[in-house]
Design an enzyme around this catalytic site. Structure first.
Site, PDB file in Angstrom:
ATOM      1  N   ASP A 138      16.391  -0.085  25.009  1.00 19.93           N
ATOM      2  CA  ASP A 138      17.392  -0.848  24.252  1.00 19.93           C
ATOM      3  C   ASP A 138      17.822  -2.108  25.015  1.00 19.93           C
ATOM      4  OD1 ASP A 138      17.791   0.202  21.727  1.00 19.93           O
ATOM      5  OD2 ASP A 138      19.241   1.710  22.395  1.00 19.93           O
TER       6      ASP A 138
ATOM      7  N   PHE B  13      17.510 -10.783  12.569  1.00 14.11           N
ATOM      8  CA  PHE B  13      18.266  -9.974  13.516  1.00 14.11           C
ATOM      9  C   PHE B  13      18.307  -8.559  12.928  1.00 14.11           C
ATOM     10  CE2 PHE B  13      19.201 -12.624  17.136  1.00 14.11           C
ATOM     11  CZ  PHE B  13      18.496 -13.745  16.724  1.00 14.11           C
ATOM     12  N   ASN B  14      19.436  -7.906  12.799  1.00 15.71           N
ATOM     13  CA  ASN B  14      19.403  -6.509  12.327  1.00 15.71           C
ATOM     14  C   ASN B  14      19.811  -6.423  10.861  1.00 15.71           C
ATOM     15  OD1 ASN B  14      19.475  -6.383  15.307  1.00 15.71           O
ATOM     16  ND2 ASN B  14      19.623  -4.181  14.987  1.00 15.71           N
TER      17      ASN B  14
ATOM     18  N   LYS C 265       4.708  -8.879  16.756  1.00 16.26           N
ATOM     19  CA  LYS C 265       5.500  -9.984  16.180  1.00 16.26           C
ATOM     20  C   LYS C 265       5.222 -11.273  16.958  1.00 16.26           C
ATOM     21  CE  LYS C 265       7.037  -7.845  12.823  1.00 16.26           C
ATOM     22  NZ  LYS C 265       6.568  -8.193  11.482  1.00 16.26           N
TER      23      LYS C 265
ATOM     24  N   ASP D 169      -4.043  -2.437   0.230  1.00 18.15           N
ATOM     25  CA  ASP D 169      -3.870  -2.535   1.678  1.00 18.15           C
ATOM     26  C   ASP D 169      -4.277  -3.940   2.120  1.00 18.15           C
ATOM     27  OD1 ASP D 169      -4.003  -2.339   4.439  1.00 18.15           O
ATOM     28  OD2 ASP D 169      -4.693  -0.254   4.371  1.00 18.15           O
TER      29      ASP D 169
ATOM     30  N   TYR E 130       4.901  -2.762  18.915  1.00 13.67           N
ATOM     31  CA  TYR E 130       5.438  -3.380  17.693  1.00 13.67           C
ATOM     32  C   TYR E 130       5.939  -4.792  17.991  1.00 13.67           C
ATOM     33  CZ  TYR E 130       8.773  -4.879  14.216  1.00 13.67           C
ATOM     34  OH  TYR E 130       9.457  -5.661  13.308  1.00 13.67           O
TER      35      TYR E 130
ATOM     36  N   SER F 236      10.956 -11.393  14.187  1.00 17.34           N
ATOM     37  CA  SER F 236      12.070 -10.544  14.603  1.00 17.34           C
ATOM     38  C   SER F 236      12.706 -11.097  15.875  1.00 17.34           C
ATOM     39  CB  SER F 236      11.504  -9.153  14.882  1.00 17.34           C
ATOM     40  OG  SER F 236      12.443  -8.360  15.546  1.00 17.34           O
TER      41      SER F 236
ATOM     42  N   ASN G 178       0.826  -1.224   0.000  1.00 15.13           N
ATOM     43  CA  ASN G 178       0.000   0.000   0.000  1.00 15.13           C
ATOM     44  C   ASN G 178       0.855   1.268   0.000  1.00 15.13           C
ATOM     45  OD1 ASN G 178       0.957   0.109   2.598  1.00 15.13           O
ATOM     46  ND2 ASN G 178      -1.041   0.166   3.604  1.00 15.13           N
TER      47      ASN G 178
ATOM     48  N   ARG H 137      19.388   4.890  25.050  1.00 17.80           N
ATOM     49  CA  ARG H 137      18.033   5.025  24.505  1.00 17.80           C
ATOM     50  C   ARG H 137      17.109   4.098  25.297  1.00 17.80           C
ATOM     51  NH1 ARG H 137      17.117   3.552  18.173  1.00 17.80           N
ATOM     52  NH2 ARG H 137      17.503   1.441  18.946  1.00 17.80           N
TER      53      ARG H 137
ATOM     54  N   ASN I 183       4.925   2.911   3.579  1.00 12.97           N
ATOM     55  CA  ASN I 183       6.292   3.216   4.021  1.00 12.97           C
ATOM     56  C   ASN I 183       7.291   2.969   2.894  1.00 12.97           C
ATOM     57  OD1 ASN I 183       8.063   4.084   6.094  1.00 12.97           O
ATOM     58  ND2 ASN I 183       8.752   1.981   6.396  1.00 12.97           N
TER      59      ASN I 183
HETATM   60  P1  NAD Z   1       9.449  -1.624   5.282  1.00  9.31           P
HETATM   61  O1  NAD Z   1       8.579  -0.650   5.999  1.00  9.31           O
HETATM   62  O2  NAD Z   1      10.510  -1.125   4.395  1.00  9.31           O
HETATM   63  O3  NAD Z   1       8.535  -2.633   4.435  1.00  9.31           O
HETATM   64  C1  NAD Z   1       7.224  -2.969   4.812  1.00  9.31           C
HETATM   65  C2  NAD Z   1       6.338  -2.705   3.610  1.00  9.31           C
HETATM   66  O4  NAD Z   1       4.997  -3.065   3.936  1.00  9.31           O
HETATM   67  C3  NAD Z   1       6.316  -1.218   3.216  1.00  9.31           C
HETATM   68  O5  NAD Z   1       6.574  -1.106   1.835  1.00  9.31           O
HETATM   69  C4  NAD Z   1       4.895  -0.771   3.557  1.00  9.31           C
HETATM   70  O6  NAD Z   1       4.427   0.211   2.655  1.00  9.31           O
HETATM   71  C5  NAD Z   1       4.127  -2.080   3.443  1.00  9.31           C
HETATM   72  N1  NAD Z   1       2.901  -2.174   4.254  1.00  9.31           N
HETATM   73  C6  NAD Z   1       2.740  -1.894   5.563  1.00  9.31           C
HETATM   74  N2  NAD Z   1       1.465  -2.154   5.931  1.00  9.31           N
HETATM   75  C7  NAD Z   1       0.823  -2.599   4.814  1.00  9.31           C
HETATM   76  C8  NAD Z   1      -0.495  -3.031   4.547  1.00  9.31           C
HETATM   77  N3  NAD Z   1      -1.443  -3.031   5.487  1.00  9.31           N
HETATM   78  N4  NAD Z   1      -0.807  -3.428   3.298  1.00  9.31           N
HETATM   79  C9  NAD Z   1       0.117  -3.409   2.310  1.00  9.31           C
HETATM   80  N5  NAD Z   1       1.384  -3.029   2.506  1.00  9.31           N
HETATM   81  C10 NAD Z   1       1.728  -2.615   3.755  1.00  9.31           C
HETATM   82  O7  NAD Z   1      10.048  -2.611   6.388  1.00  9.31           O
HETATM   83  P2  NAD Z   1      11.145  -3.751   6.260  1.00  9.31           P
HETATM   84  O8  NAD Z   1      12.312  -3.335   7.060  1.00  9.31           O
HETATM   85  O9  NAD Z   1      11.324  -4.152   4.864  1.00  9.31           O
HETATM   86  O10 NAD Z   1      10.422  -4.896   7.081  1.00  9.31           O
HETATM   87  C11 NAD Z   1       9.680  -5.914   6.447  1.00  9.31           C
HETATM   88  C12 NAD Z   1       9.123  -6.857   7.506  1.00  9.31           C
HETATM   89  O11 NAD Z   1      10.206  -7.373   8.283  1.00  9.31           O
HETATM   90  C13 NAD Z   1       8.193  -6.186   8.509  1.00  9.31           C
HETATM   91  O12 NAD Z   1       7.178  -7.115   8.840  1.00  9.31           O
HETATM   92  C14 NAD Z   1       9.081  -5.918   9.705  1.00  9.31           C
HETATM   93  O13 NAD Z   1       8.349  -5.880  10.901  1.00  9.31           O
HETATM   94  C15 NAD Z   1       9.972  -7.151   9.665  1.00  9.31           C
HETATM   95  N6  NAD Z   1      11.263  -6.954  10.339  1.00  9.31           N
HETATM   96  C16 NAD Z   1      12.066  -5.909   9.971  1.00  9.31           C
HETATM   97  C17 NAD Z   1      13.290  -5.725  10.619  1.00  9.31           C
HETATM   98  C18 NAD Z   1      14.152  -4.562  10.295  1.00  9.31           C
HETATM   99  O14 NAD Z   1      15.025  -4.226  11.106  1.00  9.31           O
HETATM  100  N7  NAD Z   1      14.019  -3.911   9.156  1.00  9.31           N
HETATM  101  C19 NAD Z   1      13.693  -6.640  11.602  1.00  9.31           C
HETATM  102  C20 NAD Z   1      12.862  -7.702  11.930  1.00  9.31           C
HETATM  103  C21 NAD Z   1      11.639  -7.854  11.280  1.00  9.31           C
HETATM  104  C1  WQD Z   2      20.973  -0.781  16.846  1.00 11.04           C
HETATM  105  C2  WQD Z   2      21.942  -0.271  17.900  1.00 11.04           C
HETATM  106  C3  WQD Z   2      21.059   1.424  19.360  1.00 11.04           C
HETATM  107  C4  WQD Z   2      20.578   4.536  16.355  1.00 11.04           C
HETATM  108  C5  WQD Z   2      15.319  -2.514  16.092  1.00 11.04           C
HETATM  109  C6  WQD Z   2      14.013  -3.050  16.599  1.00 11.04           C
HETATM  110  C7  WQD Z   2      13.968  -4.534  16.434  1.00 11.04           C
HETATM  111  C8  WQD Z   2      14.288  -4.947  15.014  1.00 11.04           C
HETATM  112  C9  WQD Z   2      15.547  -4.335  14.538  1.00 11.04           C
HETATM  113  C10 WQD Z   2      12.271  -5.133  13.744  1.00 11.04           C
HETATM  114  C11 WQD Z   2      21.303  -0.073  19.274  1.00 11.04           C
HETATM  115  C12 WQD Z   2      22.184   1.965  18.528  1.00 11.04           C
HETATM  116  C13 WQD Z   2      20.868   3.346  16.988  1.00 11.04           C
HETATM  117  C14 WQD Z   2      21.358   5.672  16.667  1.00 11.04           C
HETATM  118  C15 WQD Z   2      22.661   4.335  18.164  1.00 11.04           C
HETATM  119  N1  WQD Z   2      13.298  -4.497  14.081  1.00 11.04           N
HETATM  120  N2  WQD Z   2      21.885   3.252  17.880  1.00 11.04           N
HETATM  121  N3  WQD Z   2      22.373   5.534  17.564  1.00 11.04           N
HETATM  122  O1  WQD Z   2      17.272  -1.374  18.377  1.00 11.04           O
HETATM  123  O2  WQD Z   2      18.618  -3.391  17.658  1.00 11.04           O
HETATM  124  O3  WQD Z   2      16.358  -3.112  16.827  1.00 11.04           O
HETATM  125  O4  WQD Z   2      15.478  -2.916  14.728  1.00 11.04           O
HETATM  126  O5  WQD Z   2      11.810  -6.125  14.195  1.00 11.04           O
HETATM  127  O6  WQD Z   2      12.691  -4.924  16.791  1.00 11.04           O
HETATM  128  O7  WQD Z   2      13.894  -2.722  17.968  1.00 11.04           O
HETATM  129  O8  WQD Z   2      18.127  -1.585  15.994  1.00 11.04           O
HETATM  130  O9  WQD Z   2      19.208  -0.045  14.429  1.00 11.04           O
HETATM  131  O10 WQD Z   2      17.599   0.890  16.139  1.00 11.04           O
HETATM  132  O11 WQD Z   2      19.808   0.032  16.875  1.00 11.04           O
HETATM  133  O12 WQD Z   2      23.584   4.279  18.979  1.00 11.04           O
HETATM  134  O13 WQD Z   2      21.122   6.772  16.158  1.00 11.04           O
HETATM  135  O14 WQD Z   2      22.392   1.037  17.496  1.00 11.04           O
HETATM  136  O15 WQD Z   2      21.113   1.924  20.666  1.00 11.04           O
HETATM  137  O16 WQD Z   2      22.235  -0.446  20.219  1.00 11.04           O
HETATM  138  P1  WQD Z   2      17.630  -2.333  17.333  1.00 11.04           P
HETATM  139  P2  WQD Z   2      18.644  -0.108  15.789  1.00 11.04           P
END
Ligand code: NAD
Ligand code: WQD
Length: 344
Positions: free
Chosen positions: A302, A182-183, A157, A61, A153, A128, A35, A299, A38
């Site tokens: 964390d 992970f990250n 998950k 959506d 959030y 996640s 949709n 933060r 983001n």
């Molecule tokens: P992102 O926001 O770049 O991608 C998510 C996409 O989903 C976006 O393009 C957004 O427009 C779309 N979206 C959101 N709600 C929607 C809806 N209701 N219908 C249709 N589209 C919708 O995020 P990402 O980093 O690519 O993350 C993808 C998935 O991985 C998410 O579920 C996120 O929670 C999970 N995840 C991400 C991370 C991370 O650090 N990036 C870590 C762990 C898990």
């Molecule tokens: C990484 C490290 C910060 C920004 C988040 C979500 C988690 C998962 C991954 C989706 C931390 C430090 C960050 C800055 C900093 N997402 N930091 N200065 O917090 O591990 O995880 O994304 O599921 O659910 O919580 O990732 O990239 O925000 O931070 O020092 O400006 O970098 O404190 O230690 P995080 P992050």
């Protein structure tokens, strides 16, 4: 023979767009649904440019179940879904919990319900490492107990994992895998797709690259008094292309019926813990530049340290993280430079 088709929900997003590329390169047909809440169409264009395939895109959506039915499930013959579509900003979820619960839970439930209605079988869910909270022991395996989430959030998950687990248990023809990322960091080596956060980045690497690009003045390192060797937090930074490839092997496992259980969980990380200060140093070295940073307060919320034990994914999926951190950090910077039009 027609190719196996995969629906990639949230496929215009950061991880979804990289996964779409890897799926196409592995020989799958892909339909992207998003949709654009983001993301924007540039990511879809990037996928098309990298692969040379005119990937179908449906702006939709996932919370709108009947449109999902008529515009996706009735029109495309995918048997597999990779469900990325979700809101993901931890801080925002504290301010807007209902939006997060509604979007993240409803979209998954709609997808599962329609998979049943239309007889579709395989689903991967983006989970996640946030479900582990602050772990008592490192590295975390899939058997490490989940802890109560520290944000709405994170709670979505945990709840979505449970919705998937229970649905798979109840509906015999559904198979599901939750991948616990992970990250994820970095960008496609072509620099045609990457992470494009809206507003001020919350995550570390986009903040670093925007600081290097001069968009942010100074990176704040959130705390250097944690009980870790250099005092800063430790994470497991996984290259986004490696992460994308984990989806390709996980979906193949379901399609080929190689899964051992109908619901499985895999950690997707490198197995290496890297501190914030170490990451900053590696970014500087890999890209031959100096980053303006300062030590700031911790933060809120964390986790001190977390990294994966990826043995299950290594052994069961045959998946390994392959890209080294320096290449990944170079790809993140190359992407930022391309987006900002910065010359070499
Ligand atoms: P992102 O926001 O770049 O991608 C998510 C996409 O989903 C976006 O393009 C957004 O427009 C779309 N979206 C959101 N709600 C929607 C809806 N209701 N219908 C249709 N589209 C919708 O995020 P990402 O980093 O690519 O993350 C993808 C998935 O991985 C998410 O579920 C996120 O929670 C999970 N995840 C991400 C991370 C991370 O650090 N990036 C870590 C762990 C898990
Ligand atoms: C990484 C490290 C910060 C920004 C988040 C979500 C988690 C998962 C991954 C989706 C931390 C430090 C960050 C800055 C900093 N997402 N930091 N200065 O917090 O591990 O995880 O994304 O599921 O659910 O919580 O990732 O990239 O925000 O931070 O020092 O400006 O970098 O404190 O230690 P995080 P992050």
């Amino acid at each position: 023979m027609s190719k196996h088709c995969v629906l990639v929900s949230g496929g215009a997003g950061y991880i979804g767009s990289h996964t779409a590329v890897e799926l196409i390169e592995a020989g799958y047909d892909v339909v992207i649904a998003d949709n654009l809440s983001n993301s924007d169409l540039r990511a879809v264009e990037g996928v098309r440019q990298i692969t040379g395939v005119d990937v179908p895109f449906v702006e939709i959506d996932c919370c709108d179940r009947e449109r999902l039915a008529s515009e996706l499930f009735e029109r495309y013959t995918f048997d597999s879904v990779i469900h990325f579509a979700a809101f993901k900003a931890v801080g925002e979820s504290v301010q807007k919990p209902l939006e997060y619960y509604r979007n993240n839970l409803t979209s998954l439930m709609n997808i599962i319900e329609l998979m049943r209605r239309y007889g579709r079988h395989n689903i991967l869910f983006s989970s996640s490492c946030t479900v582990y909270g602050e772990p008592d022991k490192q590295p975390v395996t899939e058997l490490t107990p989940r802890k109560p989430a520290t944000s709405p959030y994170g709670n979505t998950k945990t709840m979505c994992e449970d919705i998937l687990r229970d649905s798979v248990a109840a509906y015999g023809d559904l198979r599901g895998i939750a991948l616990r990322y992970f990250n994820p960091i970095g960008a496609h080596p072509s620099a045609l797709i990457g992470e494009l956060p809206r507003g001020v980045p919350q995550n570390l690497v986009p903040y670093i690259t925007q600081t290097a690009a001069g968009i942010r003045e100074c990176l704040s390192v959130f705390g250097n008094d944690y009980p870790t060797p250099d005092g800063s937090n430790i994470r497991d930074y996984i290259d986004v292309v490696d992460l994308a490839r984990a989806h390709v092997v996980a979906i193949a496992r379901l399609i080929e019926g190689k899964n051992k259980e109908n619901y499985e969980i895999f950690n997707v990380g490198t197995g290496n813990g890297v501190s914030v200060l170490e990451l900053v140093r590696r970014f500087e070295e890999a890209n031959s530049l100096k980053l303006n940073y300062k030590i700031a307060d911790r933060r809120a919320g964390d986790i001190v340290a977390i990294w994966a034990d990826p043995t299950r994914a290594n052994e069961e999926l045959g998946w390994h993280a392959t890209r080294n951190l320096d290449d990944t950090l170079r790809s993140a910077w190359a992407w930022e430079k391309r987006v900002r039009g910065i010359e070499e």
